[in-house]
Scaffold this motif. Sequence first.
Motif, PDB file in Angstrom:
ATOM      1  N   GLU A 333       0.798  -1.233   0.000  1.00 25.91           N
ATOM      2  CA  GLU A 333       0.000   0.000   0.000  1.00 25.91           C
ATOM      3  C   GLU A 333       0.832   1.285   0.000  1.00 25.91           C
ATOM      4  OE1 GLU A 333      -3.404  -0.336   2.565  1.00 25.91           O
ATOM      5  OE2 GLU A 333      -3.587   1.829   2.770  1.00 25.91           O
ATOM      6  N   ALA A 334       2.002   1.244   0.587  1.00 23.69           N
ATOM      7  CA  ALA A 334       2.826   2.458   0.687  1.00 23.69           C
ATOM      8  C   ALA A 334       3.827   2.593  -0.458  1.00 23.69           C
ATOM      9  CB  ALA A 334       3.569   2.466   2.021  1.00 23.69           C
ATOM     10  N   LYS A 335       3.792   1.660  -1.358  1.00 27.62           N
ATOM     11  CA  LYS A 335       4.782   1.675  -2.447  1.00 27.62           C
ATOM     12  C   LYS A 335       4.667   2.972  -3.267  1.00 27.62           C
ATOM     13  CE  LYS A 335       7.461  -1.440  -5.036  1.00 27.62           C
ATOM     14  NZ  LYS A 335       7.674  -2.870  -5.303  1.00 27.62           N
ATOM     15  N   GLY A 336       5.818   3.581  -3.515  1.00 24.70           N
ATOM     16  CA  GLY A 336       5.828   4.827  -4.290  1.00 24.70           C
ATOM     17  C   GLY A 336       5.370   6.036  -3.504  1.00 24.70           C
ATOM     18  N   LEU A 337       4.973   5.804  -2.254  1.00 23.11           N
ATOM     19  CA  LEU A 337       4.383   6.894  -1.466  1.00 23.11           C
ATOM     20  C   LEU A 337       5.201   7.233  -0.229  1.00 23.11           C
ATOM     21  CD1 LEU A 337       0.664   5.781  -1.764  1.00 23.11           C
ATOM     22  CD2 LEU A 337       1.638   7.885  -2.697  1.00 23.11           C
ATOM     23  N   LYS A 338       6.468   6.814  -0.234  1.00 22.46           N
ATOM     24  CA  LYS A 338       7.284   7.050   0.954  1.00 22.46           C
ATOM     25  C   LYS A 338       8.066   8.358   0.889  1.00 22.46           C
ATOM     26  CE  LYS A 338       7.382   2.263   2.409  1.00 22.46           C
ATOM     27  NZ  LYS A 338       8.152   1.073   2.813  1.00 22.46           N
ATOM     28  N   MET A 339       7.554   9.311   0.137  1.00 23.54           N
ATOM     29  CA  MET A 339       8.186  10.618   0.109  1.00 23.54           C
ATOM     30  C   MET A 339       8.157  11.203   1.531  1.00 23.54           C
ATOM     31  SD  MET A 339       5.633  10.170  -2.385  1.00 23.54           S
ATOM     32  CE  MET A 339       4.418  11.470  -2.159  1.00 23.54           C
ATOM     33  N   VAL A 340       9.326  11.580   2.037  1.00 23.44           N
ATOM     34  CA  VAL A 340       9.385  12.240   3.340  1.00 23.44           C
ATOM     35  C   VAL A 340       8.940  13.692   3.165  1.00 23.44           C
ATOM     36  CG1 VAL A 340      10.836  12.652   5.350  1.00 23.44           C
ATOM     37  CG2 VAL A 340      11.419  10.793   3.780  1.00 23.44           C
TER      38      VAL A 340
END
Lengths: 344, 344, 344, 344
Positions: A333-340
């Motif tokens: 679910e968090a893939k590609g969405l781990k932008m800090v």
Amino acid sequence: MVRVGILGATGYTGVELIRILSNHEDVQIKYLSSQNFNGKKIEDVYHSLKGYCDVELHELNIDDIVESCDVVFAALPSGYAMNIVEKLCSSGVRLIDLGADFRFDDFKIYKEWYGASSDDYGSVSRVYGLPEIHRQEIKNAMVVGNPGCYPTSAILGLAPALKSGIIENHIIIDSKSGVSGAGHSPKQGNMYAECNESIKPYNVAKHRHMPEIEQELSKLNHEDTKVIFTPHLTPMTRGILSTMYCRLKKDISIESIHEIYREFYKDEYFVKVLDISEYPSTKSVYGSNFCHIGLEIDRHSNTLIVMSVIDNLVKGASGQAVQNMNIMFGIDEAKGLKMVPVFP
Amino acid sequence: MVRVGILGATGYTGVELIRILSNHEDVQIKYLSSQNFNGKKIEDVYHSLKGYCDVELHELNIDDIVESCDVVFAALPSGYAMNIVEKLCSSGVRLIDLGADFRFDDFKIYKEWYGASSDDYGSVSRVYGLPEIHRQEIKNAMVVGNPGCYPTSAILGLAPALKSGIIENHIIIDSKSGVSGAGHSPKQGNMYAECNESIKPYNVAKHRHMPEIEQELSKLNHEDTKVIFTPHLTPMTRGILSTMYCRLKKDISIESIHEIYREFYKDEYFVKVLDISEYPSTKSVYGSNFCHIGLEIDRHSNTLIVMSVIDNLVKGASGQAVQNMNIMFGIDEAKGLKMVPVFP
Amino acid sequence: MVRVGILGATGYTGVELIRILSNHEDVQIKYLSSQNFNGKKIEDVYHSLKGYCDVELHELNIDDIVESCDVVFAALPSGYAMNIVEKLCSSGVRLIDLGADFRFDDFKIYKEWYGASSDDYGSVSRVYGLPEIHRQEIKNAMVVGNPGCYPTSAILGLAPALKSGIIENHIIIDSKSGVSGAGHSPKQGNMYAECNESIKPYNVAKHRHMPEIEQELSKLNHEDTKVIFTPHLTPMTRGILSTMYCRLKKDISIESIHEIYREFYKDEYFVKVLDISEYPSTKSVYGSNFCHIGLEIDRHSNTLIVMSVIDNLVKGASGQAVQNMNIMFGIDEAKGLKMVPVFP
Amino acid sequence: MVRVGILGATGYTGVELIRILSNHEDVQIKYLSSQNFNGKKIEDVYHSLKGYCDVELHELNIDDIVESCDVVFAALPSGYAMNIVEKLCSSGVRLIDLGADFRFDDFKIYKEWYGASSDDYGSVSRVYGLPEIHRQEIKNAMVVGNPGCYPTSAILGLAPALKSGIIENHIIIDSKSGVSGAGHSPKQGNMYAECNESIKPYNVAKHRHMPEIEQELSKLNHEDTKVIFTPHLTPMTRGILSTMYCRLKKDISIESIHEIYREFYKDEYFVKVLDISEYPSTKSVYGSNFCHIGLEIDRHSNTLIVMSVIDNLVKGASGQAVQNMNIMFGIDEAKGLKMVPVFP
């Protein structure tokens, strides 16, 4: 590899989708539509994408989409997605609509607030795409109505309190949004010289996101729940802060409420409940898919004050859409969405 | 797995290092020092890091560093890194200094502009860490002097023209920087109410970055090269734009100059030369490690105008430092640095 | 009592004229034209004027103007003022044009840069309305071409140096302007979300204000004077800073140059020469008719750096226009213009 | 000619007092105190005042004040004004305190929220200086407690509804303030890089202005009135918007409420009640002493939503203080305060 199309690629949510998907390893961007930049490459329209996406922009052509895509993100004006949904579904292409076309359980409410030429959704089954609340239904959905930005901040902030039954069904939501929420088309009210050094309410108690919020809160609460919703245009590009006032049904300590919230979100990657007496700021989630929630009690009136922040273009739009896609295609679910978050 | 320490972790460049390294797969953050937040976790000091880094902050202890780290990023006030460099090197810990301590070939210039108690660098060999210019030397360096933010924008913008010998050795650099460049400590001049709605020059023709720029330009040019350098404080958080005016030695077309620039940077991931008559904006590189360069000629005076933009905290500081680390440890140079610029 | 008309009253310079004239004791606003708000009161269009101006907006009608006004401020698109000037003059109504129609000595230059259907100014005699330079001619002028915002900042900053013959006739002007300078009509590039957190050059070496600057500098210098002019869009609403680089003809101390500037402006109310080593900021003149000038020398290259700031909508447009009106009607030049800058 | 002293002249409210008083024809600034700039002229500390005020700054000396002033504005930290009030009063010098020392009817509440070494006000009689509510008492007051910025926006927005008895005695006040309200001293939280692109709540349900608001509302209502007060730091320099939610006691039309407000403020120069369905923005009162009020009803919950805006440094501090001075000295109340809001 999920093959993706983006309709309305040159609006702010379209560009934000491309920013996110460019770093998503399981995705290939195959199709981009745009009314105004037909024939250009997106990286030549938006220099921020230089080196990341050299896909050419086309006028929307449904046959090309069906042929090249597994899923389509629609970032189109109200009503457009509805026109193409059946063709997409019948061809097995799934749809994540960032507009309002598929957010409502009751077509009549949609029609009342957005207008429509037809009278019902037809045979299209839809899911309201707020993963933290409707994850199971999203998995198998063909059509996801991606939530509005204000509703995302409000519903995430209120869900634990409503679900646990500690607050009454009448809530005041005072929301502050950055200007990018007003979209990409030039309008007088969104000009730099008019927005800078100014905060102002608009569409008070009559914003289109109000019925959407009430629909979802009522389902959480299992009773008819009403909100007073006041959006404000705030001099910043990104970010939404919703400050919400909820009458508590009975005496309950801030520690207990805090515990309810921590428990509710304990497995959620994107929702962070702040410590007691910590308050959130929009800057702390800038450019990211996070939602931060702070809690306070006004003892005298026994009122719970919930403060929740998101980036309106990420968790409030394109990030959430990608989160939905991940769920629909069985990807982490968090893939590609781990932008800090970008701070400062 | 490279084991990393960050000294001065709670300043803006420290926090930015953590933002970047949190998503770097080959790195483990092992040590964080801070003068003011001893004992706290960094994610409790900066909410933007919640969920990404729960390392505790300590007062700087050289023995602990030596034990736990392969490389150290120093984001400390001038002079501090110099005090610990020998101990680090002799223990085999490599140092990337984000301050000015190791940027100069000639210690006398360093001492003149920054002050120092000693008279030379001792036996420490150093490399000026601008990868696009000094990549080979960086590979094996024990100590890298990470370039200043203004110098990075200026040198990248001027290198092709200087190296190819088409411009004279006297250059005007008019730079505009966001306020985060002034650092994290509260000062009157960096308060919101003083900076907002205001642009102003400061340290005109006497900023500390001037000798650093001149040193590197002179090496590119193989002759003594002088600049007039005027920095301006601009009402934005991030970004540097340098507008540079260079007298052309002879008539040469914009197309030829453009070709020189494209050729010079053809293998560089982080430098983009814009098309002729395109100009860069700081927003197009916001939060990323990119440098965009635009070119124009004033025909009447035969002057080349170079415009280059970077994010001062990324390519101008922490991103470049990570790029240097990648090179030093044989990692793909862009690893961990593929953040797409945040637009809008 | 001077009876005043404002054509194009709902643009930013129109609204600024009303802001200023509302507190001018010798003036009565008699006529306001607007294309889009015909029939409305200006205070209902701009709430900032509530209580100050209840004059109704009309479509431009030349007969009504002639009947009700002694002087007309034209804040219209290029070419419109030229169409009505003869009718106004022949009726004894004086004209202060905030557009470019009457700024040029040579019609050919005007036509080249702005386009025009005719080939000359006809019999209209015009004065370039920069009071500090052309005060005597302004007194009796029927038509004043009010200077552009960039030219005002540049010419005031350079006049003493040029007139005294200490600098060469080739000058670099690097200007930074707030977004209100781009006007009131909604355009993509002026949207909040695009301008905020961004600085960018535009129209490099080809902005329309360049020939206007060169015309006036050449007159001061008594020789053909050329400039490289680079305007930048800066994330602020108001303000222009021009940083200017001038080669000195011979060695001269900063003290002597400072003295030349003080002497030149010693009787001017609106121009302040800052002390040596003080630099100006746009915020220090916000909302006022002042121009602040700072001076620095780069000794190595013998270059004078002049930094001048104005509020683009006041001294750069509407304030200067009122200053011109005062001169034309024998009123104290600073009357109605003593607004103290708003700080912070 | 009223002879005026300003204590704490170099803080933001001090500088704003000088900005306003510089154009006040009946006032002479005779005395300025400052802890940090002793011996300097105020116009050299703040360039915005160049040409307007060449008074020298001194360390606070009570004898000098008594000798040279008829009235003193105190812009000092909490507790300082209390130390000098008796000496001033006994010498016939009137005091307008911009701090909180004299805002409370009950010393105990002051002591609870601000701390104090004594236990009562002694013999000092004080008036809460909100002219629209307490004009008569202000006329003869020796000591005026100038209201806080948030309280001014809240009380003016609520007074007509409370006084007319149409709303219940429990009110939610959601306020948004510009950063200048946090004062002039450098603090981490007020740095440009931290405030820009961020909105955040602070001191939720425990801000010091809460008891001040409750005191005044209770007097208007003639019953114990409680508020939930949530202040927010907003990325702008000036301005306060208070959005307030009031339960209506019974059904009443928006037209009737509008009429109540218009009637209440019909003779007030500085308060403008906007038309039905118009909402205020902080920009529309920027730099001025105005308060704009907008009204809306949420029919479903029978809640009145009042939105009021002021400039926190003018009507919220220094402008109101001058308004009080005018009343105390029998001068026309709007004298020196007719600055038109600066828009855009």
